[in-house]
Enzyme design. Structure first.
Site, short mmCIF file in Angstrom:
data_model
loop_
_atom_site.label_atom_id
_atom_site.label_comp_id
_atom_site.label_asym_id
_atom_site.label_seq_id
_atom_site.Cartn_x
_atom_site.Cartn_y
_atom_site.Cartn_z
N GLU A 175 50.57 29.87 40.70
CA GLU A 175 51.85 29.16 40.75
C GLU A 175 52.39 29.07 42.18
O GLU A 175 53.38 28.42 42.44
CB GLU A 175 52.87 29.83 39.81
CG GLU A 175 53.24 31.28 40.14
CD GLU A 175 52.26 32.33 39.60
OE1 GLU A 175 51.03 32.09 39.63
OE2 GLU A 175 52.72 33.39 39.15
N CYS A 280 38.98 37.38 49.80
CA CYS A 280 38.43 38.57 49.13
C CYS A 280 37.16 39.04 49.83
O CYS A 280 36.67 40.12 49.57
CB CYS A 280 38.14 38.28 47.67
SG CYS A 280 36.81 37.11 47.49
N GLU A 382 43.91 47.33 49.42
CA GLU A 382 43.56 46.01 49.97
C GLU A 382 44.82 45.47 50.63
O GLU A 382 45.82 45.22 49.95
CB GLU A 382 43.13 45.09 48.83
CG GLU A 382 42.76 43.69 49.31
CD GLU A 382 42.42 42.74 48.18
OE1 GLU A 382 43.10 42.76 47.13
OE2 GLU A 382 41.48 41.94 48.36
P1 NAD Z 1 47.04 37.84 41.46
O1 NAD Z 1 46.25 38.84 40.71
O2 NAD Z 1 48.44 38.17 41.79
O3 NAD Z 1 47.10 36.45 40.65
C1 NAD Z 1 45.94 35.85 40.14
C2 NAD Z 1 46.31 35.05 38.89
O4 NAD Z 1 46.82 35.94 37.89
C3 NAD Z 1 47.40 34.00 39.14
O5 NAD Z 1 47.06 32.83 38.45
C4 NAD Z 1 48.65 34.65 38.57
O6 NAD Z 1 49.57 33.72 38.07
C5 NAD Z 1 48.10 35.52 37.45
N1 NAD Z 1 48.93 36.73 37.23
C6 NAD Z 1 49.60 37.44 38.17
N2 NAD Z 1 50.25 38.47 37.59
C7 NAD Z 1 49.97 38.43 36.27
C8 NAD Z 1 50.34 39.24 35.15
N3 NAD Z 1 51.11 40.31 35.28
N4 NAD Z 1 49.86 38.90 33.93
C9 NAD Z 1 49.06 37.83 33.79
N5 NAD Z 1 48.69 37.01 34.81
C10 NAD Z 1 49.13 37.31 36.04
O7 NAD Z 1 46.20 37.48 42.78
P2 NAD Z 1 46.66 36.61 44.02
O8 NAD Z 1 47.65 37.37 44.83
O9 NAD Z 1 46.96 35.23 43.60
O10 NAD Z 1 45.27 36.53 44.83
C11 NAD Z 1 44.85 37.52 45.74
C12 NAD Z 1 43.92 38.52 45.09
O11 NAD Z 1 42.79 37.85 44.54
C13 NAD Z 1 43.34 39.51 46.08
O12 NAD Z 1 43.32 40.78 45.48
C14 NAD Z 1 41.94 39.02 46.32
O13 NAD Z 1 41.00 39.99 46.73
C15 NAD Z 1 41.59 38.49 44.97
N6 NAD Z 1 40.50 37.54 45.03
C16 NAD Z 1 39.30 37.95 44.58
C17 NAD Z 1 38.22 37.10 44.66
C18 NAD Z 1 36.88 37.54 44.16
O14 NAD Z 1 36.02 36.68 44.03
N7 NAD Z 1 36.65 38.80 43.87
C19 NAD Z 1 38.37 35.81 45.19
C20 NAD Z 1 39.63 35.42 45.63
C21 NAD Z 1 40.69 36.31 45.54
#
Ligand code: NAD
Length: 498
Positions: A175, A280, A382
């Site tokens: 979002e 990541c 991280e």
């Molecule tokens: P995030 O976990 O906050 O959000 C990811 C998704 O989950 C979003 O669509 C968000 O709306 C949803 N979300 C967030 N909180 C939620 C909840 N309580 N319940 C249900 N859904 C929820 O991650 P971010 O900040 O958007 O992205 C950064 C993170 O993603 C970092 O930790 C990074 O390492 C990781 N990442 C990992 C990879 C990989 O391939 N391993 C790739 C890209 C990013």
């Protein structure tokens, strides 16, 4: 002000219930609103996907692939618009956003091979006049939930492969930077994809929980932080869904005493600070083997960092831009504070970046921290910012033990001129993606992407060959056509070839 809505059953909609601000991180201003889908809206998307599934499932793979060929063409034609939207909402510099999009397009190219990828396996005469084959059938309606840091690429890891395998898809993007993802998905309609096959719902936890709890969703792909990945995996699995949930990371680079230090510094500079460290696969820890290597690394890195250019996304001369939100900026500052309080040495301090004309943007300057130890909070967590920490150890084995003991196991790298050391490292390191003198070993689209330990929950990695397995279920058929008049008697023992 624009409200970014949803893409459901081939139509852009904007239900206008709850909304959330979308920022331009380069300026710090609110630029748009994003609609947060209610349970009802998500259920409408699932119904549209469910209705589209029977016809799409029976569409020949070559026809599904042709949609992807056109989609690739449209992505290239619309690249400038997509890159600008990524910059405006994520803050990524234009050349970095272009790289992200290109990596996404390569996943579409892989998906164009659907007829080959779905060929299945065939054995003639497994018994007299009996043939057997396995085929890969689609699951039905599947969902993807994606993070802010790659709003174009990470969704493209998922839905092109899910769709060419015959599934219908619901994407719930981040979002925080929703517009490029929505534009890209709408290009699929222009490429000829039937309405309902691909749907995007913007939203937050309400939308995610609806997807996790609706029995019509057969599989969930997630990419994001580890606590949410674990929640998604546990909930989806408990609800009987197939799930792959990719989480966070802490990627270490070992710098050996024999490394070409100028090369290691240049590679580390890009991999630690590119995209403001919001990758990541960012290299956020350099483990120097021996004090001589550590001193040289720190002094050369300190010198190299003087040339780092930080500023707004549209200036292509910049090396990296802001982080995603003010809240995240302060979280990164907090980790630098804690490292200092816990005894580390802040060699280059990015806590007071001064970007003329963009004082309200969410900037963090490139930061170098020496003498970091495994007990420090900044080492364990991280950080997801432009912060490179240096840990000093005496031996290569101590460096590997450090990496193997960390909770995350996404990516890692070794800088060395010694082939034997590099081979020992890649054989024994407990990490999913390994680089040898390659700082960001992100697998190409025809391999698969995934970490180990708490960087991935589930069995199959993202995209590439694993995606064919994830988005299909295997069916094995065994067939005999008896010759006219030939009848088999009842067989009460287990059929064998003896
Ligand atoms: P995030 O976990 O906050 O959000 C990811 C998704 O989950 C979003 O669509 C968000 O709306 C949803 N979300 C967030 N909180 C939620 C909840 N309580 N319940 C249900 N859904 C929820 O991650 P971010 O900040 O958007 O992205 C950064 C993170 O993603 C970092 O930790 C990074 O390492 C990781 N990442 C990992 C990879 C990989 O391939 N391993 C790739 C890209 C990013």
């Amino acid at each position: 002000m624009i409200t970014v809505g949803h893409f459901i059953n081939g139509q852009m909609t904007n239900e206008g219930e709850r909304t959330q601000d979308v920022y331009n991180p380069s300026t710090g201003e609110v630029s748009k609103q994003v609609a947060l889908a209610s349970k009802t809206t998500v259920e409408q998307a699932i119904s549209a996907a469910q209705a589209a599934f029977p016809a799409w499932r029976n569409t020949p793979p070559i026809k599904r692939a042709r949609v992807m060929f056109k989609f690739k063409d449209l992505l290239e034609k619309n690249a400038e618009k997509i890159i600008a939207l990524i910059g405006e909402e994520h803050g990524k510099i234009t050349h970095d956003a272009a790289g992200e999009l290109q990596r996404g397009i390569e996943n579409v190219e892989y998906a164009c091979g659907a007829p080959e990828l779905l060929k299945g396996e065939h054995s003639k005469n497994v018994a007299q006049n009996v043939d057997s084959w396995s085929e890969f059938q689609p699951l039905g309606v599947v969902a993807g939930i994606t993070p802010f840091n790659f709003p174009a690429m990470v969704p493209l890891w998922m839905y092109p492969m899910a769709i060419v395998c015959g599934n219908c898809f619901i994407l719930k993007p981040s979002e925080r930077d929703p517009s490029s993802t929505l534009l890209i998905a709408s290009l699929l309609k222009e490429a000829g994809l039937p309405d309902g096959v691909m749907n995007v719902v913007n939203g937050d936890k309400e939308a995610v929980d609806t997807l996790l709890n609706d029995e019509r969703i057969k599989a969930v792909s997630f990419v994001g932080s580890t606590p949410i990945a674990e929640y998604i995996y546990t909930t989806a699995s408990a609800n009987g869904k197939r799930c792959q949930a990719l989480g966070g990371a802490k990627n270490h680079a070992i710098v050996m005493p024999d490394a070409d230090m100028d090369n290691a510094v240049a590679q580390l500079l890009g991999a630690a600070f590119g995209s403001s460290g919001e990758r990541c696969m960012a290299l956020s820890v350099a483990v120097a083997v021996g004090d001589t290597a550590a001193d040289l690394l720190v002094s050369k890195m300190q010198e190299a960092m003087k040339s780092l250019k930080i500023g707004p996304c549209h200036d292509a001369d910049n090396d990296f831009g802001p982080v995603i939100t003010k809240q995240h900026q302060h979280k990164v500052f907090g980790f630098i504070d804690s490292a200092e309080q816990q005894g580390a040495n802040i060699v280059v301090d990015g806590r007071n970046p001064s970007i003329s004309g963009y004082e309200d943007g969410f900037y963090v300057g490139g930061t170098l921290i020496d003498d970091v130890t495994p007990e420090m909070d900044s080492y364990k967590a991280e950080i997801f910012g432009p912060v490179l920490q240096v840990v000093r150890v005496d031996t290569m084995q101590a460096a590997m033990d450090l990496i193997n003991d960390h909770e995350y196991g996404n990516g890692t790298c070794i800088f060395t001129r010694d082939g034997e050391a590099a081979r020992y490292f890649s054989d024994n390191i407990q990490v999913g993606m390994v680089g040898i003198n390659i700082p960001l070993p992100v697998p190409v689209a025809y391999h698969s992407f995934g970490g180990w330990k708490r960087s991935l929950f589930g069995d199959l990695h993202a995209y590439g060959p694993d995606a064919v397995r994830f988005y299909t279920k295997r069916k094995t058929i065994t067939q005999r056509w008896p010759s006219a008049g030939v009848r088999e008697g009842a067989l009460f023992s287990m059929p064998t070839m003896s």
